[in-house]
Design a protein around this motif. Structure first.
Motif, PDB file in Angstrom:
ATOM      1  N   ALA A   1      10.228   3.267  -7.090  1.00 55.03           N
ATOM      2  CA  ALA A   1      10.269   2.335  -8.115  1.00 55.03           C
ATOM      3  C   ALA A   1      10.437   0.806  -7.933  1.00 55.03           C
ATOM      4  CB  ALA A   1      11.459   2.708  -9.357  1.00 55.03           C
ATOM      5  N   ASP A   2      11.162   0.666  -6.664  1.00 47.33           N
ATOM      6  CA  ASP A   2      11.911  -0.578  -6.274  1.00 47.33           C
ATOM      7  C   ASP A   2      10.691  -1.146  -5.122  1.00 47.33           C
ATOM      8  OD1 ASP A   2      12.960  -2.964  -5.762  1.00 47.33           O
ATOM      9  OD2 ASP A   2      14.898  -2.091  -5.806  1.00 47.33           O
ATOM     10  N   LYS A   3      10.201  -2.308  -5.337  1.00 51.71           N
ATOM     11  CA  LYS A   3       9.363  -2.662  -4.334  1.00 51.71           C
ATOM     12  C   LYS A   3      10.023  -3.119  -2.768  1.00 51.71           C
ATOM     13  CE  LYS A   3       5.387  -6.024  -3.320  1.00 51.71           C
ATOM     14  NZ  LYS A   3       4.464  -6.913  -3.830  1.00 51.71           N
ATOM     15  N   VAL A   4      11.475  -3.286  -2.931  1.00 54.56           N
ATOM     16  CA  VAL A   4      12.054  -3.375  -1.658  1.00 54.56           C
ATOM     17  C   VAL A   4      12.262  -2.169  -0.865  1.00 54.56           C
ATOM     18  CG1 VAL A   4      13.436  -5.541  -2.512  1.00 54.56           C
ATOM     19  CG2 VAL A   4      14.296  -2.925  -2.676  1.00 54.56           C
ATOM     20  N   SER A   5      12.005  -1.119  -1.524  1.00 50.80           N
ATOM     21  CA  SER A   5      11.965   0.172  -0.770  1.00 50.80           C
ATOM     22  C   SER A   5      10.627   0.648  -0.130  1.00 50.80           C
ATOM     23  CB  SER A   5      12.549   1.266  -1.703  1.00 50.80           C
ATOM     24  OG  SER A   5      13.926   0.919  -2.135  1.00 50.80           O
ATOM     25  N   VAL A   6       9.721  -0.210  -0.237  1.00 46.26           N
ATOM     26  CA  VAL A   6       8.309   0.172  -0.181  1.00 46.26           C
ATOM     27  C   VAL A   6       8.333   0.135   1.581  1.00 46.26           C
ATOM     28  CG1 VAL A   6       5.815  -0.594  -0.216  1.00 46.26           C
ATOM     29  CG2 VAL A   6       7.284  -0.353  -2.279  1.00 46.26           C
ATOM     30  N   GLY A   7       7.830   1.193   2.122  1.00 43.78           N
ATOM     31  CA  GLY A   7       7.671   1.036   3.613  1.00 43.78           C
ATOM     32  C   GLY A   7       6.025   1.186   3.907  1.00 43.78           C
ATOM     33  N   GLU A   8       5.668   1.335   4.921  1.00 43.24           N
ATOM     34  CA  GLU A   8       4.176   1.243   5.759  1.00 43.24           C
ATOM     35  C   GLU A   8       3.603   2.769   4.863  1.00 43.24           C
ATOM     36  OE1 GLU A   8       2.606  -0.871   7.196  1.00 43.24           O
ATOM     37  OE2 GLU A   8       4.225  -2.284   7.143  1.00 43.24           O
ATOM     38  N   GLN A   9       4.280   3.710   5.002  1.00 38.83           N
ATOM     39  CA  GLN A   9       3.490   4.894   4.466  1.00 38.83           C
ATOM     40  C   GLN A   9       3.042   4.670   2.795  1.00 38.83           C
ATOM     41  OE1 GLN A   9       5.693   8.481   5.187  1.00 38.83           O
ATOM     42  NE2 GLN A   9       4.299   9.868   3.860  1.00 38.83           N
ATOM     43  N   HIS A  10       4.191   4.028   2.383  1.00 37.98           N
ATOM     44  CA  HIS A  10       3.971   3.767   0.897  1.00 37.98           C
ATOM     45  C   HIS A  10       2.831   2.728   0.510  1.00 37.98           C
ATOM     46  CE1 HIS A  10       8.517   4.654   0.421  1.00 37.98           C
ATOM     47  NE2 HIS A  10       7.803   5.514   0.223  1.00 37.98           N
ATOM     48  N   LYS A  11       2.781   1.490   1.499  1.00 37.35           N
ATOM     49  CA  LYS A  11       1.509   0.758   1.541  1.00 37.35           C
ATOM     50  C   LYS A  11       0.155   1.371   1.348  1.00 37.35           C
ATOM     51  CE  LYS A  11       4.532  -3.050   3.024  1.00 37.35           C
ATOM     52  NZ  LYS A  11       4.628  -4.311   3.889  1.00 37.35           N
ATOM     53  N   ARG A  12       0.209   2.222   2.649  1.00 36.07           N
ATOM     54  CA  ARG A  12      -0.953   3.270   3.013  1.00 36.07           C
ATOM     55  C   ARG A  12      -1.374   3.990   1.618  1.00 36.07           C
ATOM     56  NH1 ARG A  12       1.170   3.424   8.084  1.00 36.07           N
ATOM     57  NH2 ARG A  12       1.858   5.682   7.816  1.00 36.07           N
ATOM     58  N   PHE A  13      -0.508   4.536   0.982  1.00 38.48           N
ATOM     59  CA  PHE A  13      -0.649   5.380  -0.229  1.00 38.48           C
ATOM     60  C   PHE A  13      -1.066   4.492  -1.269  1.00 38.48           C
ATOM     61  CE2 PHE A  13       0.093   7.372  -3.849  1.00 38.48           C
ATOM     62  CZ  PHE A  13      -0.286   8.762  -4.010  1.00 38.48           C
ATOM     63  N   ALA A  14      -0.659   3.396  -1.502  1.00 43.29           N
ATOM     64  CA  ALA A  14      -0.754   2.408  -2.820  1.00 43.29           C
ATOM     65  C   ALA A  14      -2.162   2.119  -2.266  1.00 43.29           C
ATOM     66  CB  ALA A  14      -0.041   1.363  -2.922  1.00 43.29           C
ATOM     67  N   HIS A  15      -2.610   1.623  -1.245  1.00 43.00           N
ATOM     68  CA  HIS A  15      -4.179   1.258  -1.035  1.00 43.00           C
ATOM     69  C   HIS A  15      -5.000   2.178  -1.299  1.00 43.00           C
ATOM     70  CE1 HIS A  15      -7.451  -1.174   1.055  1.00 43.00           C
ATOM     71  NE2 HIS A  15      -7.574  -0.008   1.624  1.00 43.00           N
TER      72      HIS A  15
END
Length: 354
Positions: free
Chosen positions: A288-302
């Motif tokens: 829910a919080d962008k500060v907790s976003v990691g590389e794996q999250h970025k790949r999934f979001a993409h």
């Protein structure tokens, strides 16, 4: 009644094991979430027979008994179901559905463990349970005197604990697979109208029905069974899930790029199921919080944004349903929605989720 703190199934068992042996306990909760089953399991765990009385079907004489003349004096003789010689667990189900007269008959039983001259055997336990007024159930106000005689606890539905139980108790594989994808469908608020609604009990009921059929169960019959137990929206999704389960459109294959969303008009129900499941998967995978976003999250979001673009080319309405905030305030992470609106302006239209 709504308590400020609610407990899971496991926490309730701890409360019963430590409190119910000393004081009567009343369990509040919505219909179908396992109150009765947990009390029966508790009684078995402590080695006591469980005697259940259904409050909505009781009259005062079912509790205090009827008067008889003994040695020239009248005395009330409680029913044999209650007047036992060995300790037991007395479960007063739907206690707050009783009439006021029946509730009065319970006062001495709950507070003093006594009915007339009969006392519950030493070591007996008294537990009550009931639904809440907001659950569209038959409930009557409980007097302050009765409320004050019991320790109160409110049970909530724990998806993880119910699924752990389900995997060990023969729940049908279709039910398990579906709820793995849609954990939010395990329980729904009781409706104001007269129609089935989803609870752990109704999923168990659907599982029992599915287990009675052979492996050649048709999607049409699955629909008949699902609509007979579940919230209509959940039933439609479960039917689409069954239609898709042997097909080529599993969500995990779509996420991995091994398949695409279906485009045929006859597969619109499957597309809706996949879009709704896709929304649930986004909520599950992204913090829910962008500060907790990691590389794996970025790949999934993409990957999720690419799939939203693909879905919008098939059905803009369903793509908007994925990103929309529902009426209950439930939505995707705000930071992800901002990125979607920036990269996919076609989805920026303000629409209510369905």
């Amino acid at each position: 009644m709504n308590l400020a703190v609610q407990v899971t199934q496991n926490q309730l068992m701890d409360v019963l094991l430590n409190v119910a042996v000393a004081r009567p306990v009343f369990i509040w909760g919505a219909p179908g979430i396992g109150k009765s089953s947990l009390v029966e399991a508790f009684a078995e765990q402590v080695g006591l027979p469980c005697v259940s009385l259904l409050g909505s079907q009781l009259a005062p004489e079912d509790i205090i008994g009827v008067p008889q003349i003994v040695d020239g004096k009248s005395r009330f003789c409680p029913p044999a179901q209650i007047a036992r010689e060995e300790p037991y667990c007395l479960f007063l189900d739907e206690l707050n559905a009783c009439s006021q007269e029946v509730q009065k008959a319970f006062y001495s039983l709950i507070h003093e463990r006594r009915i007339g001259d009969y006392h519950l055997p030493e070591g007996s336990i008294v537990i009550g349970a009931g639904n809440r007024a907001q659950d569209s159930a038959i409930v009557k106000p409980m007097s302050s005197a009765l409320i004050n005689r019991m320790f109160h606890v409110q049970l909530l539905v724990s998806y993880e604990q119910w699924m752990n139980w389900a995997y060990s108790n023969g729940i049908h594989s279709y039910v398990l697979q579906f709820l793995e994808v849609r954990p939010d469908y395990l329980w729904s608020q009781p409706p104001k109208s007269e129609e089935p609604f989803s609870t752990p009990r109704s999923w168990h009921m659907l599982s029992d029905a599915l287990n009675e059929f052979d492996e050649n169960l048709t999607t049409e019959m699955v629909g008949v069974l699902a609509y007979g137990c579940l919230t209509p929206q959940h039933a439609a999704q479960f039917r689409a899930f069954h239609k898709n389960i042997q097909g080529k459109y599993q969500l995990n294959r779509i996420l991995e790029g091994e398949a695409s969303f279906p485009t045929a008009p006859e597969d619109r129900d499957v597309l809706y199921f996949l879009a709704d499941s896709f929304r649930s998967q986004i909520k599950k995978e992204l913090p829910a919080d962008k500060v907790s976003v990691g590389e794996q999250h970025k790949r999934f979001a993409h990957r999720a944004k690419a799939l939203l673009k693909e879905l919008s080319s098939i059905s803009l309405e369903m793509a908007q349903m994925v990103v929309a905030r529902h009426e209950d305030g439930d939505g995707l992470p705000d930071w992800f929605v901002v990125e979607v609106i920036r990269d996919l302006p076609r989805l920026a239209m303000d629409r209510k989720g369905k």
